[in-house]
Design an enzyme around this catalytic site. Sequence first.
Site, PDB file in Angstrom:
ATOM      1  N   LYS A  40      -5.057  18.692 -22.709  1.00 40.91           N
ATOM      2  CA  LYS A  40      -4.217  17.621 -23.282  1.00 40.91           C
ATOM      3  C   LYS A  40      -4.436  16.313 -22.507  1.00 40.91           C
ATOM      4  CE  LYS A  40      -0.324  19.217 -20.471  1.00 40.91           C
ATOM      5  NZ  LYS A  40       0.807  20.159 -20.460  1.00 40.91           N
ATOM      6  N   ARG A 135      13.366  22.003 -22.586  1.00 40.53           N
ATOM      7  CA  ARG A 135      12.496  21.060 -23.289  1.00 40.53           C
ATOM      8  C   ARG A 135      12.392  21.482 -24.747  1.00 40.53           C
ATOM      9  NH1 ARG A 135       6.727  19.700 -20.519  1.00 40.53           N
ATOM     10  NH2 ARG A 135       6.237  21.780 -21.233  1.00 40.53           N
ATOM     11  N   HIS A 165       7.631  28.550 -20.543  1.00 43.19           N
ATOM     12  CA  HIS A 165       7.067  27.642 -19.537  1.00 43.19           C
ATOM     13  C   HIS A 165       8.015  27.571 -18.354  1.00 43.19           C
ATOM     14  CE1 HIS A 165       4.306  24.571 -18.238  1.00 43.19           C
ATOM     15  NE2 HIS A 165       5.209  23.611 -18.239  1.00 43.19           N
ATOM     16  N   ARG A 218      -2.512  29.578 -19.302  1.00 45.74           N
ATOM     17  CA  ARG A 218      -2.724  28.192 -19.743  1.00 45.74           C
ATOM     18  C   ARG A 218      -3.085  27.377 -18.503  1.00 45.74           C
ATOM     19  NH1 ARG A 218       2.562  29.566 -21.728  1.00 45.74           N
ATOM     20  NH2 ARG A 218       3.458  28.027 -20.310  1.00 45.74           N
ATOM     21  N   TYR A 263      -2.249 -12.326  -5.062  1.00 39.77           N
ATOM     22  CA  TYR A 263      -1.023 -12.917  -5.622  1.00 39.77           C
ATOM     23  C   TYR A 263       0.138 -12.775  -4.649  1.00 39.77           C
ATOM     24  CZ  TYR A 263      -3.056 -13.164 -10.314  1.00 39.77           C
ATOM     25  OH  TYR A 263      -3.822 -13.463 -11.403  1.00 39.77           O
ATOM     26  N   CYS A 309      -4.537  -6.686  -8.338  1.00 38.24           N
ATOM     27  CA  CYS A 309      -4.472  -7.518  -9.550  1.00 38.24           C
ATOM     28  C   CYS A 309      -4.728  -6.634 -10.771  1.00 38.24           C
ATOM     29  CB  CYS A 309      -5.519  -8.619  -9.515  1.00 38.24           C
ATOM     30  SG  CYS A 309      -5.593  -9.554  -7.979  1.00 38.24           S
ATOM     31  N   ASP A 311      -7.313  -6.662 -12.785  1.00 40.59           N
ATOM     32  CA  ASP A 311      -8.714  -6.267 -12.962  1.00 40.59           C
ATOM     33  C   ASP A 311      -9.485  -6.185 -11.649  1.00 40.59           C
ATOM     34  OD1 ASP A 311      -8.251  -6.766 -15.816  1.00 40.59           O
ATOM     35  OD2 ASP A 311      -8.210  -8.859 -15.154  1.00 40.59           O
TER      36      ASP A 311
END
Length: 370
Positions: A40, A135, A165, A218, A263, A309, A311
């Site tokens: 997943k 859940r 689970h 799993r 920054y 930052c 990027d």
Amino acid sequence: MTPSNFRPSRVVVDLDAISYNVKEEINRLNKKQELFAVVKANGYGHGAVEVAQIAIKAGATGLCVSNLDEALELRKAGIKVPVLVLSYVSLAYLPIVIDNNITLAAPSLEWLEELDQVIEEPVKIHLKIDSGMGRIGLYGKESMEAAKKILDNNELIIFEGLFTHFATADSKSLEHFNVQQSRFLEALEILGEGVKYIHTANSATALWHDAWESNLVRFGDAMYGMNPSGRELEEPYPLKQALTLETEVIHIKELNKGEKVGYGATYETKGKEWVATLPIGYADGLIRRFQGYEVIVNGKKYPIIGRVCMDQCMIRLDEKVPVGTKVTIFGQNQHEFNSVQSGAEYVGTINYEVTCGLTDRLPRMYVGTN
Ligand SMILES: *Cc1c(COP(=O)(O)O)cnc(C)c1O
């Protein structure tokens, strides 16, 4: 987001590590137990299709995902093994489920009642029991008995699995685990007879509880070579981290004493300092809390300085290195290694969240021969 292939920042996934982790776990299982690889969330950020393919090669007999789109991605890639959707799928999409031979989790009695009404062709389901996770899943004896009636009377519903689970299988404390065990035993008594797959084991239950009552495991986090408990419990065999996050120096300069970096000007040089810029930032999943975390250059650890930052981010080095020098954020660099776990601890989360948080802007590359 389109992957930025012309930028030297990438996730490198070692398929041999995934293969090894899967094989080690299968070796611990008995002949009647199967392993389904949990892929997943794009394989916890590693790439669902590539991970699925190597896991199948290593012995996984099926796959788990969290929603229908993720299941369809695997089918579109030509993957034929059973695919179980672990969470809710609206029955409005039943034709797509049937066309693609997807197995569904039955998350509630209401859902099962609706299925009983609308079903026209066979559908495979695994009935989820909420034994203490709060859940999804059937909760309480009455709903289980009502479910049994439906399952006994509708031949089109192929009742292939019964599962639950655990919320605390990665913990030293057994208190809540034991509560969940006894509740699932009750469910087994009502519903378990003749069901092909009984499963309770995520990675933690597989590693530390002998895959309790499961003939199917799993296997998620540990397949990627991460310890689902963080550091609370010791791995029964050494897991191999599959993920490397690396980039390169794109700019370097020597700043004088008293200069600011980033920054907010939160960092100030204490003397002459070599400062390098890396083309990776919080838009890649390297969140701002990684400020101060040490990355590896030429086998030495150096801190991220100033704020991260969107990027880019900056690191402080002891010496000049050429533009293009490799920088390892997670993974092996000469004799130094950064685990994803160390990064997770640094920013106050779990290893799962760090790899899932690496965005699509980072290209995924695959290495390994298996
Ligand atoms: C995600 C998930 C798993 C896999 O858990 P890991 O801890 O990654 O092994 C197993 N079962 C269910 C229901 C899940 O949602």
